[in-house]
Structures are given as C-alpha cells and as structure tokens.
Design a protein around this motif. Structure first.
Motif, PDB file in Angstrom:
ATOM      1  N   ASN A   1       0.775  -1.190   0.070  1.00 41.72           N
ATOM      2  CA  ASN A   1       0.019   0.086   0.091  1.00 41.72           C
ATOM      3  C   ASN A   1       0.957   1.062  -0.005  1.00 41.72           C
TER       4      ASN A   1
ATOM      5  N   LEU B   1      -3.208   7.542   6.907  1.00 32.13           N
ATOM      6  CA  LEU B   1      -2.456   7.402   5.588  1.00 32.13           C
ATOM      7  C   LEU B   1      -3.147   6.238   5.014  1.00 32.13           C
ATOM      8  N   ALA B   2      -3.081   5.131   5.665  1.00 33.56           N
ATOM      9  CA  ALA B   2      -3.562   3.954   5.348  1.00 33.56           C
ATOM     10  C   ALA B   2      -4.882   3.785   4.720  1.00 33.56           C
ATOM     11  N   LEU B   3      -5.687   4.819   5.171  1.00 31.15           N
ATOM     12  CA  LEU B   3      -7.141   5.171   4.806  1.00 31.15           C
ATOM     13  C   LEU B   3      -7.138   5.790   3.441  1.00 31.15           C
ATOM     14  N   GLY B   4      -5.950   6.262   2.848  1.00 31.71           N
ATOM     15  CA  GLY B   4      -6.230   6.815   1.567  1.00 31.71           C
ATOM     16  C   GLY B   4      -6.486   8.500   1.803  1.00 31.71           C
ATOM     17  N   LEU B   5      -5.638   8.922   3.003  1.00 28.93           N
ATOM     18  CA  LEU B   5      -6.204  10.330   3.178  1.00 28.93           C
ATOM     19  C   LEU B   5      -4.692  11.050   2.947  1.00 28.93           C
ATOM     20  N   PRO B   6      -4.809  12.297   2.262  1.00 31.21           N
ATOM     21  CA  PRO B   6      -3.646  12.923   2.011  1.00 31.21           C
ATOM     22  C   PRO B   6      -2.878  13.311   3.688  1.00 31.21           C
TER      23      PRO B   6
ATOM     24  N   VAL C   1      -2.026   7.938  -2.645  1.00 31.95           N
ATOM     25  CA  VAL C   1      -3.058   8.107  -1.632  1.00 31.95           C
ATOM     26  C   VAL C   1      -4.513   7.408  -2.111  1.00 31.95           C
TER      27      VAL C   1
ATOM     28  N   ARG D   1      -4.249   3.682  -1.630  1.00 35.77           N
ATOM     29  CA  ARG D   1      -4.467   3.256  -0.343  1.00 35.77           C
ATOM     30  C   ARG D   1      -5.900   3.040   0.207  1.00 35.77           C
ATOM     31  N   ARG D   2      -6.684   3.858  -0.917  1.00 36.15           N
ATOM     32  CA  ARG D   2      -8.277   3.674  -0.829  1.00 36.15           C
ATOM     33  C   ARG D   2      -8.662   2.122  -1.069  1.00 36.15           C
TER      34      ARG D   2
ATOM     35  N   MET E   1      -5.304  -1.122   5.481  1.00 33.47           N
ATOM     36  CA  MET E   1      -4.478  -2.019   6.393  1.00 33.47           C
ATOM     37  C   MET E   1      -5.089  -1.898   7.770  1.00 33.47           C
TER      38      MET E   1
END
Lengths: 266, 290
Positions: free
Chosen positions: A65, B177-182, A95, A98-99, A103
C-alpha cells in the motif's frame, strides 16, 4: 489507475484483486530489508506471511500500500502489480492506491477523540462524503462486516478508545472496510490481543476472505495454519517457500521451513 | 524476625507518607494564604456595581468594568494573533524531521520566551506605537497591547502545541494515511483533533500567564479610564489598573485595587475551570459524532 477504475465500474472484478510481486527490493538507507522478492498473491483468499522477527514481513506488506515510503529514508525497487497494474507506476497516486488497499495494524489504533461512529466514518468523511444517510449506512455495513455492530450499535457516540482491545481491533477493521478496499493488509492483527479476542478476529477473517484479498503477517505459526489458504515463509528478506497452507505445513519442500514450523527457531 | 521486619517496614512507610503529607500541606500554604488575603481585602469591594460600572472620580464610587472589558479584549486580540501562529509553529516543529530550520525556530522561540515582559513592551512601543522612525506608528492602543501580549504568549503556546502534537503516536498518522487520506488532511483533521485537549491546556496556560501582565502594557495599551472603544485607542486592563490604583493615596482606590486583584484571579480560575469542564464534556464522556 484511471483505466482500472473504469474496469471496476464495468463490474467484473468488484472486490478482491490478485497481487504479483517481481524482483522487489526494499529497505531503509544503507540497510536492505527485502532482497529480490518474487511472489503471487491470490485474490479473494487469505495469504499468511510467516517468518521470524526482522525478516521483512511488515516491510513487504507496507510496500503493497506504499506506506513504506512514508518513513524517512525508506526506498523500494522492483514491481508490485495489483490486478495487472503497477502499484509503483508514475501515474499511480499513493493516496488513491491506499483507498483500494486497506491496512490493519499490530496494535489497535483508533483515532483519539473520535467516537466509534466517527472512527468508522473518518475515511469517507475526510474524503468529502457528507450525506448523513449514506454515512450511516456505510458505518453500519462496515461494523456488521467487522462483526462489531451488535456490540456497539447502542453507543456509537462513545469514544473508540472506550472499547476493549479486541473490539478496538475490530473497529479498526471496520474503519478500513468503510472505504471499500479490494485488498486488506493485516500486520500481526492479533499480537496485542488475548486468545479469546484472537479467536473472534480469526473467525472474522475467515468470513472476510470470501470478499476481499487478505494478506496477513503473523509470527504465530498455528494462526497461519488455522486461517490461511496460502502461506509464504520469509527469512532474512528472502522468500524461502510459498504454497497452499496444508502443503506447506505437512510437506515443506525446504528444510528451513521445516525447522521453522517445528519450532526450532523464530 | 519476620514480624520485626514487617513492623520496621510499616514504620518506614508511614514516616515517608507522613513526610509527603506534610510537604503537600507546606506547598499549599502560599496558595491558600494568597487566596485568603485577596478574599479578605477584596471581597467587600466586589459588588455587582463594582463589576458593571466604569471608572468614576474618587469619591463617586466607580467600578472596574472598563478594565475587565479591556483585559478580555486584549486577551482575545492576543489569542487571535498567537493561536494560529503558535499552532503553525507547533505543527511544523512536531512533524518535521530535525532540520536546521526547525532547530533554529525552536531556539528562537525559547529565546523569545526568556525576554523580560517589560522589554517586550518597549520593543512593541518602538516598532508599533512610536510615531516616528522605523515603526507602524499607530500610537498607544489595544492593538499594540494585544501584540505585546501575543509576543509573550506565542513561544509558550507554540512549544506546548508542539508537545501536544508530538504526543500523538505515529501509529495514528499511519492509520490515517492507510485510509487513503493525504498527509495534510491527516495532520489537520485527525492528529490536531487528537491533540485538542492538550492544545487547550497550553492555550490556557499561556493565557493565564499573560492575563496578569502589567509590564508589557505600560508602553503599549497605556491604560484608560474609558470603556474600550476602538482597537486603535488606549485601553485599561486589570493588572495595569491594579498597579495604578495601589500606588494612589486614596483608600477608596487601594480598596478597588484589592477588588481588581480578586477579580483577576477569579477570571483566571474561571477560564481554567470552564476549559476543563468543556473538555471533560466534549472529549471524555460523549465524544461527539461531528
């Protein structure tokens, strides 16, 4: 990335994506942790990564990721493909990646000062989802998937930190599921939990692997044997062996695997 | 043998506990006697009229409302300047790898916090108040006073914010960060929120520190007998009123100075309690969904 999203919209690969890794090298500064890793990870299955401490298990999944590169001094070479698309391609935004690749960490890490609800909704809300009804629905669905809903439905506004360790870890799983990833990486998710909480998480993983591609780091050999479809054994940053769990445990090809699973080291 | 040891240990334990209780009481003495002295000398003066009326000539029963309003507006102004700057500094210092600029920033903040308050007042006088030379030239004013207080607040608030943010585990950042947030959203919306209770504590500490300052206001806010009317006019404040009145030959003004001292301490305690209650309500029992 863009091309892939369209594929997804077309609907043939909704959840669960295969991962293939070729000549992956990674490390920190002068120190090389992963040496030329080459593996394939099945979609919609649970793959366990075993190995003694410091063998690069965590570094490996953190490359998938692209969280590895967030550590100062970290570097990666080689390629990882998710559904045939290079994770490290220049067009891929980490970014957004990672969606799709969620994790769960070693220690439960709910966001401090966030309620149970706000923890699960965080990934959606902070990415701009505002509609209350949609949020409610996603939060409930994620908590149900993480087998936590019945325990928390009457106290969603309580702080996430008010839950027990095992519940917090399921909350973290719900938080990761809420953004609807295809892959879920689990970095020793039970190492901080008691046996009962561990059992609940394992049951949950057995359910989740039908819908998601799960990659779990563990150094609990029995745990790998209990829940994993595929198991790989890493030693000093190299892949020693990979195969269906039953085969790897009953009939290991490499003597090092055999000594590890029989408890001679690690 | 064994029981003698037990008796000896119990004796030792009790002695130490007794000593601790004694030192605790000893430490309490200055605080209690201070509050007692203030209450004994000031309580009679503090009436609703005293709190709501403005200045009046000696003998005409004036109040300190203008100074309370002045103090509150100076504190508000100082916060408006110091809070954003302090937070920005705190985030920068806490989230940056130890770069040379970060070290320098930290050093400068520490040096600034060591500057005597009166010097801060003279400095602001030179660059903001003074009407000639290299100066903004806006004269004695609420703005100048607010800036002087902000300059004292800033290093304290920046360093406590830094500590507050640094105390949030790295695992929280990684989870975000791992959630896909900048990263910037992770810092501003998750880490900062997690640090809010400690940041508030730092804000209170720095406010309490400057709320009692008279020295930096002498050359900046200057003092006044009127209600605060404009940010560009001089204003009164509780510490300065106290300083002025306490030196007057009139009993009435000295009594008012005692009253002002009591009110000042009460306001600081009130801010502290309000912050505490608010944080308890907001963050420990029912963390809000919003």
């Amino acid at each position: 990335m863009r091309a892939l999203s369209t594929n997804l919209a077309a609907g043939d690969v909704a959840f669960g994506a295969g991962i293939s890794v070729a000549s992956l090298r990674a490390g920190f500064g002068e120190h090389t942790v992963l040496k030329d890793l080459r593996v394939k990870i099945q979609s919609k299955a649970l793959t366990a990564i075993m190995g003694p401490s410091g063998c690069g298990k965590s570094t490996f999944i953190r490359c998938i990721n692209r969280l590895h590169e967030e550590t100062p001094g970290a570097w990666v070479r080689g390629s990882i493909e998710l559904d045939g698309e290079g994770v490290y391609d220049t067009t891929v935004d980490p970014v957004e990646l990672r969606r799709r690749v969620g994790m769960v960490f070693q220690r439960p890490n709910p966001f401090p000062n966030f309620s149970i609800y706000a923890n699960v909704a965080a990934g959606l809300r902070l990415n701009g989802m505002r509609k209350r009804r949609m949020l409610d629905e996603r939060v409930e669905r994620s908590l149900r998937r993480a087998a936590l809903w019945d325990e928390v439905k009457d106290r969603l506004e309580k702080p996430g930190s008010s839950l027990s360790g095992g519940q917090q870890q399921r909350l973290c799983i719900a938080r990761a599921l809420a953004v609807e990833p295809e892959v879920l990486l689990l970095d020793e998710p039970c190492s901080a939990l008691d046996p009962l909480a561990t059992e609940r998480i394992e049951e949950l993983l057995l359910h989740l692997k039908r819908e998601y591609t799960l990659v779990m780091v563990t150094h609990n050999i029995q745990q790998a044997a209990r829940v994993a479809d595929e198991t790989m054994f890493l030693l000093l940053g190299e892949l020693v062996e990979q195969g269906p769990t039953s085969q790897l445990f009953t009939n290991p090809r490499d003597p090092r695997t055999e000594s590890f699973i029989s408890g001679r080291f690690g | 043998m064994n029981s003698r040891r037990t008796i000896y240990r119990r004796f030792k334990s009790r002695t130490i506990l007794g000593l601790m209780a004694f030192t605790f009481l000893l430490a309490l003495v200055p605080l209690v006697s201070l509050l007692w002295t203030l209450a004994a000398n000031g309580a009679a003066t503090v009436t609703p009229h005293f709190l709501t009326a403005s200045w009046a000539p000696v003998g005409e029963n004036g109040g300190i409302a203008h100074a309370i309003a002045g103090s509150l507006s100076l504190l508000a102004l100082a916060s408006v300047v110091a809070v954003p700057l302090g937070l920005a500094n705190g985030i920068y210092l806490a989230r940056r790898a130890p770069t040379r600029l970060a070290h320098l920033t930290r050093l400068l903040l520490d040096v600034t916090s060591g500057i005597p308050a009166i010097i801060v007042g003279v400095f602001i006088y030179t660059v903001v108040v003074r009407r000639e030379g290299f100066s903004l030239g806006i004269g004695f004013s609420m703005v100048a006073g607010g800036l002087a207080l902000a300059m004292i607040m800033l290093p304290i608030f920046a360093r406590t914010s830094e500590e507050a943010i640094r105390a949030i585990p790295r695992a929280v950042e990684e989870a975000g960060l791992a959630l896909g947030l900048p990263r910037r959203r992770v810092i501003l919306r998750i880490i900062l929120r997690a640090a809010v209770p400690s940041i508030f504590t730092g804000l209170f500490l720095s406010l309490a520190r400057v709320a009692g300052e008279a020295a930096p206001l002498l050359f900046t806010a200057f003092g006044s007998n009127d209600w605060p009317a404009s940010p560009l006019k001089p204003v009164s404040s509780l510490p300065q009123l106290l300083f002025d009145y306490a030196r007057q030959p009139f009993d009435e003004l000295v009594r008012q100075a005692w009253g002002a001292a009591l009110v000042l301490v009460a306001i600081i305690l009130l801010i502290r309690t309000a912050t505490f209650v608010y944080l308890r309500w907001r963050y420990s029992k029912g963390a809000s969904i919003a």
